[in-house]
Design a protein around this motif. Structure first.
Motif, PDB file in Angstrom:
ATOM      1  N   ARG A  51       0.851  -1.190   0.000  1.00 36.71           N
ATOM      2  CA  ARG A  51       0.000   0.000   0.000  1.00 36.71           C
ATOM      3  C   ARG A  51       0.885   1.238   0.000  1.00 36.71           C
ATOM      4  NH1 ARG A  51      -3.657  -2.746   4.763  1.00 36.71           N
ATOM      5  NH2 ARG A  51      -5.150  -3.833   3.411  1.00 36.71           N
ATOM      6  N   VAL A  52       0.676   2.096  -1.008  1.00 38.75           N
ATOM      7  CA  VAL A  52       1.564   3.243  -1.246  1.00 38.75           C
ATOM      8  C   VAL A  52       0.736   4.523  -1.271  1.00 38.75           C
ATOM      9  CG1 VAL A  52       3.278   4.229  -2.823  1.00 38.75           C
ATOM     10  CG2 VAL A  52       3.043   1.740  -2.634  1.00 38.75           C
ATOM     11  N   ALA A  53       1.322   5.631  -0.810  1.00 39.24           N
ATOM     12  CA  ALA A  53       0.676   6.944  -0.894  1.00 39.24           C
ATOM     13  C   ALA A  53       1.703   7.995  -1.288  1.00 39.24           C
ATOM     14  CB  ALA A  53       0.016   7.314   0.431  1.00 39.24           C
ATOM     15  N   VAL A  54       1.205   9.123  -1.791  1.00 35.70           N
ATOM     16  CA  VAL A  54       2.043  10.214  -2.289  1.00 35.70           C
ATOM     17  C   VAL A  54       2.065  11.352  -1.268  1.00 35.70           C
ATOM     18  CG1 VAL A  54       2.386  11.881  -4.154  1.00 35.70           C
ATOM     19  CG2 VAL A  54       1.435   9.617  -4.663  1.00 35.70           C
ATOM     20  N   SER A  55       3.275  11.798  -0.912  1.00 38.01           N
ATOM     21  CA  SER A  55       3.452  12.858   0.080  1.00 38.01           C
ATOM     22  C   SER A  55       4.083  14.077  -0.574  1.00 38.01           C
ATOM     23  CB  SER A  55       4.347  12.341   1.220  1.00 38.01           C
ATOM     24  OG  SER A  55       4.658  13.368   2.133  1.00 38.01           O
ATOM     25  N   MET A  56       3.551  15.271  -0.275  1.00 47.23           N
ATOM     26  CA  MET A  56       4.131  16.483  -0.872  1.00 47.23           C
ATOM     27  C   MET A  56       3.737  17.728  -0.090  1.00 47.23           C
ATOM     28  SD  MET A  56       1.766  17.132  -4.244  1.00 47.23           S
ATOM     29  CE  MET A  56      -0.022  17.193  -4.140  1.00 47.23           C
ATOM     30  N   GLY A  57       4.525  18.780  -0.307  1.00 43.45           N
ATOM     31  CA  GLY A  57       4.158  20.108   0.139  1.00 43.45           C
ATOM     32  C   GLY A  57       3.449  20.821  -0.995  1.00 43.45           C
ATOM     33  N   LEU A  58       2.490  21.657  -0.670  1.00 40.91           N
ATOM     34  CA  LEU A  58       1.703  22.347  -1.686  1.00 40.91           C
ATOM     35  C   LEU A  58       1.656  23.833  -1.366  1.00 40.91           C
ATOM     36  CD1 LEU A  58      -0.274  22.190  -4.132  1.00 40.91           C
ATOM     37  CD2 LEU A  58      -2.106  21.815  -2.468  1.00 40.91           C
ATOM     38  N   GLY A  59       1.863  24.661  -2.400  1.00 40.21           N
ATOM     39  CA  GLY A  59       1.762  26.104  -2.206  1.00 40.21           C
ATOM     40  C   GLY A  59       2.791  26.856  -3.006  1.00 40.21           C
ATOM     41  N   ALA A  60       2.900  28.142  -2.754  1.00 40.39           N
ATOM     42  CA  ALA A  60       3.850  29.006  -3.449  1.00 40.39           C
ATOM     43  C   ALA A  60       5.232  28.875  -2.811  1.00 40.39           C
ATOM     44  CB  ALA A  60       3.384  30.456  -3.379  1.00 40.39           C
ATOM     45  N   PRO A  61       6.280  28.555  -3.593  1.00 43.67           N
ATOM     46  CA  PRO A  61       7.614  28.377  -3.019  1.00 43.67           C
ATOM     47  C   PRO A  61       8.127  29.588  -2.236  1.00 43.67           C
ATOM     48  CG  PRO A  61       7.556  27.512  -5.256  1.00 43.67           C
ATOM     49  CD  PRO A  61       6.242  28.209  -5.024  1.00 43.67           C
ATOM     50  N   THR A  62       7.764  30.793  -2.649  1.00 42.77           N
ATOM     51  CA  THR A  62       8.219  31.986  -1.936  1.00 42.77           C
ATOM     52  C   THR A  62       7.739  31.982  -0.492  1.00 42.77           C
ATOM     53  OG1 THR A  62       8.242  33.290  -3.968  1.00 42.77           O
ATOM     54  CG2 THR A  62       8.179  34.511  -1.917  1.00 42.77           C
ATOM     55  N   ARG A 124      10.307  15.789 -12.524  1.00 42.73           N
ATOM     56  CA  ARG A 124      10.610  17.220 -12.492  1.00 42.73           C
ATOM     57  C   ARG A 124       9.598  17.829 -11.524  1.00 42.73           C
ATOM     58  NH1 ARG A 124       9.295  21.035 -16.983  1.00 42.73           N
ATOM     59  NH2 ARG A 124       8.714  22.191 -15.107  1.00 42.73           N
ATOM     60  N   ALA A 125       9.314  19.117 -11.592  1.00 49.17           N
ATOM     61  CA  ALA A 125       8.238  19.711 -10.801  1.00 49.17           C
ATOM     62  C   ALA A 125       7.300  20.464 -11.736  1.00 49.17           C
ATOM     63  CB  ALA A 125       8.799  20.660  -9.744  1.00 49.17           C
ATOM     64  N   PHE A 126       6.006  20.433 -11.421  1.00 47.06           N
ATOM     65  CA  PHE A 126       4.984  21.219 -12.109  1.00 47.06           C
ATOM     66  C   PHE A 126       4.145  21.932 -11.062  1.00 47.06           C
ATOM     67  CE2 PHE A 126       5.364  18.077 -15.706  1.00 47.06           C
ATOM     68  CZ  PHE A 126       5.701  18.994 -16.689  1.00 47.06           C
ATOM     69  N   PRO A 127       3.497  23.023 -11.432  1.00 42.82           N
ATOM     70  CA  PRO A 127       2.709  23.765 -10.433  1.00 42.82           C
ATOM     71  C   PRO A 127       1.401  23.095 -10.049  1.00 42.82           C
ATOM     72  CG  PRO A 127       2.586  24.848 -12.568  1.00 42.82           C
ATOM     73  CD  PRO A 127       3.625  23.773 -12.692  1.00 42.82           C
ATOM     74  N   GLY A 128       0.767  22.343 -10.965  1.00 44.86           N
ATOM     75  CA  GLY A 128      -0.559  21.801 -10.705  1.00 44.86           C
ATOM     76  C   GLY A 128      -0.539  20.451 -10.021  1.00 44.86           C
ATOM     77  N   ILE A 129      -1.466  20.230  -9.097  1.00 46.37           N
ATOM     78  CA  ILE A 129      -1.602  18.941  -8.425  1.00 46.37           C
ATOM     79  C   ILE A 129      -1.842  17.829  -9.438  1.00 46.37           C
ATOM     80  CG2 ILE A 129      -3.098  17.597  -6.874  1.00 46.37           C
ATOM     81  CD1 ILE A 129      -3.642  20.248  -5.377  1.00 46.37           C
ATOM     82  N   GLN A 130      -2.659  18.126 -10.461  1.00 41.82           N
ATOM     83  CA  GLN A 130      -3.048  17.109 -11.431  1.00 41.82           C
ATOM     84  C   GLN A 130      -2.001  16.859 -12.518  1.00 41.82           C
ATOM     85  OE1 GLN A 130      -3.484  20.270 -11.693  1.00 41.82           O
ATOM     86  NE2 GLN A 130      -4.963  20.910 -13.243  1.00 41.82           N
ATOM     87  N   GLN A 131      -0.916  17.632 -12.503  1.00 35.30           N
ATOM     88  CA  GLN A 131       0.104  17.492 -13.545  1.00 35.30           C
ATOM     89  C   GLN A 131       1.148  16.452 -13.138  1.00 35.30           C
ATOM     90  OE1 GLN A 131       0.865  21.835 -13.736  1.00 35.30           O
ATOM     91  NE2 GLN A 131       0.514  21.637 -15.930  1.00 35.30           N
ATOM     92  N   ASP A 132       0.713  15.202 -13.066  1.00 36.06           N
ATOM     93  CA  ASP A 132       1.641  14.137 -12.704  1.00 36.06           C
ATOM     94  C   ASP A 132       1.333  12.875 -13.503  1.00 36.06           C
ATOM     95  OD1 ASP A 132      -0.546  12.906 -11.389  1.00 36.06           O
ATOM     96  OD2 ASP A 132      -0.013  13.774  -9.470  1.00 36.06           O
ATOM     97  N   THR A 133       2.253  11.931 -13.428  1.00 33.43           N
ATOM     98  CA  THR A 133       2.085  10.686 -14.190  1.00 33.43           C
ATOM     99  C   THR A 133       1.025   9.793 -13.556  1.00 33.43           C
ATOM    100  OG1 THR A 133       3.971   9.745 -12.966  1.00 33.43           O
ATOM    101  CG2 THR A 133       4.415  10.682 -15.139  1.00 33.43           C
ATOM    102  N   PHE A 134       0.656  10.071 -12.306  1.00 29.46           N
ATOM    103  CA  PHE A 134      -0.462   9.330 -11.720  1.00 29.46           C
ATOM    104  C   PHE A 134      -1.753   9.679 -12.460  1.00 29.46           C
ATOM    105  CE2 PHE A 134       2.433  10.274  -8.026  1.00 29.46           C
ATOM    106  CZ  PHE A 134       3.049   9.036  -8.034  1.00 29.46           C
ATOM    107  N   THR A 135      -1.971  10.980 -12.679  1.00 30.06           N
ATOM    108  CA  THR A 135      -3.144  11.410 -13.447  1.00 30.06           C
ATOM    109  C   THR A 135      -3.109  10.826 -14.854  1.00 30.06           C
ATOM    110  OG1 THR A 135      -3.313  13.482 -12.191  1.00 30.06           O
ATOM    111  CG2 THR A 135      -4.380  13.425 -14.350  1.00 30.06           C
TER     112      THR A 135
END
Length: 362
Positions: A51-62, A124-135
């Protein structure tokens, strides 16, 4: 040293986004010191029924520069996800490559003694939550957990991953522009067909190249040759426009050429991550390929929140993962998604070959 190398290499892969690597290094080192080493597994080492899950920080890098995570947010999120799905997890995976986001899963992994996987959802990194290979591979974000440092915890269930981005971004803004998330629970079998493989190992390799480049006889040549990066420009930053809006960093950096590029001008536009680069008005690289600014002497990546007047930088490009060059990948993360309707995507290696040919003729 491994933590530092991973953070530096991932910051290159993040194309200017993904969070400040120095914040990630400090927090990750503290986690390892407090909780012991974190196992890093290859995909072959993980059972299909894991069982696997995805962990991340979300928001503006500044925002991350001033609103540093307090520490317990990832565990708040993990506990909330476990309550929702009714089980614990066997491994965690980074959402993307980034100076902060590649290290982010180390917090819950170290505190709960869960292994990390040598892979991610973008390469790499993208700004959108949905911009990933999981989607791209039909993995839902549901349930999507958002936790902040105060203990606020939101559980999102949406009709698709685009709506997760829309609603999740609003909640992130309300929580101060930077939060922790845990999402996309899946089996080991599904994960193996939905990721970019070897991200952590590749980031560590890039970080090691950066760390040792200054010892080479020709540091710039060593960095470019060992990393495989394509060189487009060397210059001094003369102008930076930056604003935080709707949970993103938007901006534009201008560089005046130095050395062999004296008399030329380069511009790089970004939305958290660098979107496109142009030299003397000609576009030389676009998303989804990686566009990176690195210090011209140390080759340390310069994230968008660290762009400063007078900084000397190299503008380089790296090829994206093959998944992003498919029709669906370009639809989700190509130039048109970022509003560049009239810009055709062409692989960075093709653009570089054409650019170099024009430079030699000039």
């Amino acid at each position: 040293q491994e933590v530092e190398d991973i953070a530096m290499g991932a910051a290159v892969m993040a194309s200017g986004g993904g969070g400040n690597p120095y914040v990630g290094i400090l927090i990750a080192k503290q986690c390892v010191a407090d909780n012991g080493p974190i196992p890093l597994l290859t995909l072959d080492e993980l059972p299909d029924d894991a069982r696997v899950a995805v962990s991340m920080g979300l928001g503006a890098p500044t925002v991350l520069v001033e609103k540093v995570p307090a520490g317990p947010e990832p565990v708040y999120a993990l506990e909330a996800l476990e309550r929702e799905v009714g089980h614990t997890f066997d491994a965690l995976i980074p959402s993307e490559a980034g100076g902060w986001n590649s290290l982010h899963p180390m917090l819950p992994a170290a505190q709960r003694h869960i292994p990390l996987l040598d892979a991610d959802g973008m390469g790499r990194a993208f700004p959108g939550i949905q911009q990933d290979t999981f989607t791209l591979n039909g993995v839902s974000t549901n349930p999507f957990i958002i936790a902040d440092e105060k203990g606020n915890c939101t559980v999102l269930t949406t009709i698709n991953n685009d709506w997760t981005e829309e609603i999740g971004r609003e909640i992130t803004t309300a929580c101060g522009g930077q939060v922790t998330t845990l999402a996309s629970p899946m089996s080991g079998e599904k994960m193996k067909t939905s990721v970019v493989v070897g991200t952590v190992d590749y980031a560590q390799k890039l970080g090691r190249i950066i760390r040792t480049a200054t010892d080479a006889d020709n540091p710039e040549q060593f960095f470019l040759g060992e990393s495989g990066a394509f060189r487009f420009f060397k210059g001094k930053i003369t102008d930076v426009l930056r604003e935080t809006r709707n949970g993103f960093n938007f901006g534009r950096v201008t560089l005046e050429g130095i050395g062999e590029d004296k008399g030329k001008k380069a511009v790089v536009e970004f939305q958290n991550e660098n979107i496109y680069a142009e030299v003397d008005g000609e576009i030389v690289a676009t998303v989804p390929d990686l566009i990176c600014l690195v210090d011209s002497e140390t080759f340390v990546p310069i994230t968008t929140e660290n762009l400063k007047y007078g900084k000397r930088a190299l503008v380089v490009g790296l090829p994206c993962d093959a998944a992003w060059r498919t029709p669906r990948g370009l639809e989700l993360a190509g130039p048109a998604w970022f509003g560049l309707k009239d810009v055709e995507y062409r692989p960075v290696e093709e653009r570089c070959a054409e650019f170099s040919k024009e430079e030699s003729h000039a």
